[in-house]
Design an enzyme around this catalytic site. Structure first.
Site, PDB file in Angstrom:
ATOM      1  N   LYS A  53       0.843  -1.205   0.000  1.00 44.29           N
ATOM      2  CA  LYS A  53       0.000   0.000   0.000  1.00 44.29           C
ATOM      3  C   LYS A  53       0.878   1.255   0.000  1.00 44.29           C
ATOM      4  O   LYS A  53       0.618   2.215  -0.718  1.00 44.29           O
ATOM      5  CB  LYS A  53      -0.934  -0.009   1.218  1.00 44.29           C
ATOM      6  CG  LYS A  53      -2.054  -1.040   1.087  1.00 44.29           C
ATOM      7  CD  LYS A  53      -2.834  -1.247   2.377  1.00 44.29           C
ATOM      8  CE  LYS A  53      -3.846  -2.374   2.194  1.00 44.29           C
ATOM      9  NZ  LYS A  53      -4.577  -2.721   3.425  1.00 44.29           N
ATOM     10  N   GLN A  97      -4.591  -1.281   9.637  1.00 40.88           N
ATOM     11  CA  GLN A  97      -4.468  -2.608   9.017  1.00 40.88           C
ATOM     12  C   GLN A  97      -5.075  -3.674   9.939  1.00 40.88           C
ATOM     13  O   GLN A  97      -4.715  -3.762  11.113  1.00 40.88           O
ATOM     14  CB  GLN A  97      -2.982  -2.902   8.734  1.00 40.88           C
ATOM     15  CG  GLN A  97      -2.747  -4.206   7.996  1.00 40.88           C
ATOM     16  CD  GLN A  97      -3.339  -4.225   6.586  1.00 40.88           C
ATOM     17  OE1 GLN A  97      -3.245  -3.257   5.849  1.00 40.88           O
ATOM     18  NE2 GLN A  97      -3.971  -5.326   6.222  1.00 40.88           N
ATOM     19  N   ASP A 120     -10.793   3.225   4.190  1.00 43.99           N
ATOM     20  CA  ASP A 120     -11.196   1.825   4.044  1.00 43.99           C
ATOM     21  C   ASP A 120     -12.710   1.712   3.862  1.00 43.99           C
ATOM     22  O   ASP A 120     -13.216   0.642   3.522  1.00 43.99           O
ATOM     23  CB  ASP A 120     -10.774   1.018   5.291  1.00 43.99           C
ATOM     24  CG  ASP A 120      -9.533   0.180   5.047  1.00 43.99           C
ATOM     25  OD1 ASP A 120      -9.244  -0.116   3.869  1.00 43.99           O
ATOM     26  OD2 ASP A 120      -8.863  -0.181   6.039  1.00 43.99           O
TER      27      ASP A 120
END
Ligand code: NAD
Length: 287
Positions: A53, A97, A120
Site C-alpha cells: 500500500k 491494518q 477503508d
C-alpha cells in the site's frame, strides 16, 4: 473455450497512471495528499499488505506515514493516535491494518476514525451512505471488484450475483454495491445449506471465504463470471478460494490469484485517499 482472465494487475496499473496525473494536478492547487497507515504487531501478511500500500501510494505521489505499534499496545493508546491523526491536516486518509490483536475491539477503533478520513470505507456513517447510494468512501475490495467487472463489460443489472462470504469488509458491502447496480444478489456463508445449489445459479460468483479451492468447476454455472477474493498462503505460494484449473474451461471470465482482486484493492485505496483529500479541501471529486 477457456475463460477470459480478468487482469486486475493491469487495470490497477492503469488506475495508478490516471491517479498520478490527478494527484499532480491536485498538488498544483493544494497540498500533497497524505495517507496514514497504522500497523499493530508484525503479522507477516499484514507487513506485506502495508508495504504494498505504501509503495503504491508513493508511486502516485501520495505521501504515506507508517505508524507502528507493538501487539501489546493498549486500545487507549491506539484511540489517542487516531484522535491525533483525525486533527492532523497533513493526513487525509487513515487506515488501520486488520486484523488487530484480540484485546482490541475493532469496531471501537473503526468508529474512532473521522468518517471523512476513513479510506477503508468501514465507518458506520460511510457504510450507511453506501446503503442509501450516496457518494461516499467505499470499502476498497468490493469497490475494486465493481471497477474490474465494469472494465470487462460484465452486465450487472438483472443478473444473479452470488456472494460466498458475509464479512463486513468484503461480502456484505459487495452485496450492497451490486444491489446498487440492480443485480439480484444472494449471500452465502458458513451456515448456508447446499452451497453448490446456490453457486450453480450465479451469473456472477464472488468468493471471499479464506479456504483454498473451496469452489470447484462442478459448482460453477457455464459462462459465469468468477471473482476470487481469497488469499490462502502456503509457504511462499498464494492460492485463491477457487480452483482455477477446474473452473477456467467452464466460466466466461475469471480472476487469477494473485493478480486479480488484490491489486484492485490497493488501487481503490489510492482513489479513496485522493477523494478524501479533495473533499476535505472542498475540491470536486473526480475519481
Ligand atoms: P472472514 O473470515 O471475515 O469471513 C469469511 C466468510 O466466509 C464468513 O462469512 C464465513 O461465514 C464464510 N465461510 C467460512 N467457511 C465457509 C464455507 N465452508 N462455506 C461458505 N462460506 C464460508 O474473511 P474476509 O475478511 O471476508 O476474507 C475472506 C478472504 O478474502 C480471505 O482469504 C482474505 O485473506 C481475503 N481477502 C482478500 C482481499 C484482497 O484484496 N484480495 C481483501 C480482503 C480479504
Amino acid at each position: 473455450m477457456s475463460a477470459i482472465i480478468m487482469d486486475g494487475k493491469q487495470l490497477a496499473a492503469q488506475i495508478r497512471d490516471t491517479l498520478k496525473d490527478e494527484v499532480a494536478e491536485y498538488q498544483n492547487q493544494s497540498v500533497q495528499p497524505g495517507l496514514a497507515v497504522i500497523l499493530v504487531g508484525n503479522h507477516p501478511a499484514s507487513e506485506t499488505y502495508v508495504q504494498a500500500k505504501q509503495k503504491a501510494a508513493l508511486a502516485v505521489g501520495i505521501r504515506s506515514y507508517l505508524i507502528r505499534f507493538a501487539d501489546n499496545v493498549s486500545q487507549g493508546e491506539l484511540l489517542a493516535k487516531i484522535a491525533q491523526l483525525n486533527n492532523d491536516p497533513q493526513v487525509n486518509g487513515i487506515l488501520v491494518q486488520l486484523p488487530l490483536p484480540k484485546h482490541i475491539d475493532v469496531q471501537t477503533v473503526i468508529d474512532a476514525i473521522d468518517p471523512e478520513k476513513d479510506v477503508d470505507g468501514f465507518h458506520p456513517l460511510n457504510v450507511g451512505n453506501m446503503q442509501v447510494g450516496k457518494k461516499t468512501l467505499l470499502p476498497c475490495t468490493p469497490f475494486g471488484i465493481v471497477k474490474l467487472l465494469k472494465a470487462y463489460n460484465i452486465p450487472l443489472q438483472g443478473k444473479h450475483a452470488v456472494i460466498v462470504g458475509h464479512s463486513h469488509i468484503v461480502g456484505r458491502p459487495m452485496a450492497t454495491l451490486l444491489l446498487n447496480e440492480n443485480a439480484t444478489v444472494s449471500v452465502c456463508h458458513a451456515y448456508t445449506e447446499n452451497l453448490k445449489e446456490m453457486t450453480k445459479m450465479a451469473d456472477i460468483l464472488i468468493v471471499a471465504v479464506g479456504k483454498k479451492h473451496l469452489i470447484t468447476g462442478d459448482m460453477v454455472k457455464p459462462a459465469a463470471t468468477v471473482i476470487d477474493v481469497g488469499i490462502n498462503r502456503e509457504g511462499k505460494r498464494i492460492f485463491g478460494d477457487c480452483d482455477f484449473d477446474s473452473i477456467k474451461d467452464i466460466a466466461s471470465h475469471i480472476t487469477p490469484v494473485p493478480g486479480g482482486v488484490g491489486p484492485m484493492t490497493i488501487a481503490t485505496l489510492l482513489c479513496n485517499t485522493l477523494q478524501a483529500a479533495r473533499s476535505q479541501s472542498k475540491q470536486p471529486v473526480l475519481v
